[in-house]
Design a protein around this motif. Structure first.
Motif, short mmCIF file in Angstrom:
data_model
loop_
_atom_site.label_atom_id
_atom_site.label_comp_id
_atom_site.label_asym_id
_atom_site.label_seq_id
_atom_site.Cartn_x
_atom_site.Cartn_y
_atom_site.Cartn_z
N LYS A 46 12.29 30.65 75.29
CA LYS A 46 11.01 30.78 75.99
C LYS A 46 11.12 30.18 77.37
N GLU A 48 9.78 32.94 65.48
CA GLU A 48 9.38 32.16 66.64
C GLU A 48 9.40 30.68 66.32
N LYS A 76 4.60 38.13 73.66
CA LYS A 76 5.51 38.07 72.53
C LYS A 76 6.49 39.23 72.63
N CYS A 77 7.54 39.18 71.81
CA CYS A 77 8.50 40.28 71.75
C CYS A 77 7.81 41.50 71.16
N ASN A 118 12.07 29.09 71.10
CA ASN A 118 12.76 30.38 71.14
C ASN A 118 12.06 31.45 70.32
N PHE A 119 12.46 32.69 70.60
CA PHE A 119 12.28 33.79 69.67
C PHE A 119 13.68 34.13 69.20
#
Length: 134
Positions: A120, A36, A18-19, A40-41
């Motif tokens: 992603k 999320e 994850k970011c 995408n984030f």
């Protein structure tokens, strides 16, 4: 705009793949949100008064570095009686994993909010497996 990285940036990992949000020091670290979706984030960074010409976004290996600047020139000829807007350097630093498709990261600025879309990578996107009947 010159890109600077603050020496006291602190890295903090949120979750695997994850970011990661970071930021600590004497520069202004604007508030940010991370969302999320299956594809995408999205990172939203509050940067009021920062023009796109004063934003620098650098991607170095697994680090996404956002710098911005608001100058005091807008107030040069005025006597400032009260000021709560941040004037100076904005800085945010994100560590991204291999779950991000680095070639397709996009950024746009709208109404003082910088939006970064981090797609992603295909290998981490959820996929449905059909069940066939025989």
């Amino acid at each position: 705009m010159e890109t600077k990285e603050h020496p006291s940036v602190e890295k903090k990992k949120i979750a695997p793949d994850k970011c990661v949000i970071t930021g600590k020091g004497d520069w202004y670290f604007p508030q940010s949100d991370i969302y999320e979706t299956p594809d995408n984030f999205t990172i939203l960074i509050d940067m009021p008064g920062v023009g796109t010409e004063n934003i620098a976004i650098d991607l170095r290996d697994n680090e996404l570095i956002v710098n911005g600047e608001v100058s005091q020139e807008a107030y040069r000829d005025e006597k400032v009686l009260h000021n709560e807007y941040t004037i100076g350097h904005y800085h945010r630093h994100f560590v991204i994993s291999d779950a991000i498709n680095r070639d397709k990261i996009e950024a746009k600025m709208s109404d003082g909010v910088l939006s970064l879309v981090l797609p992603k990578a295909e290998h981490v996107k959820p996929r449905k497996i059909e069940v066939r009947s025989e």
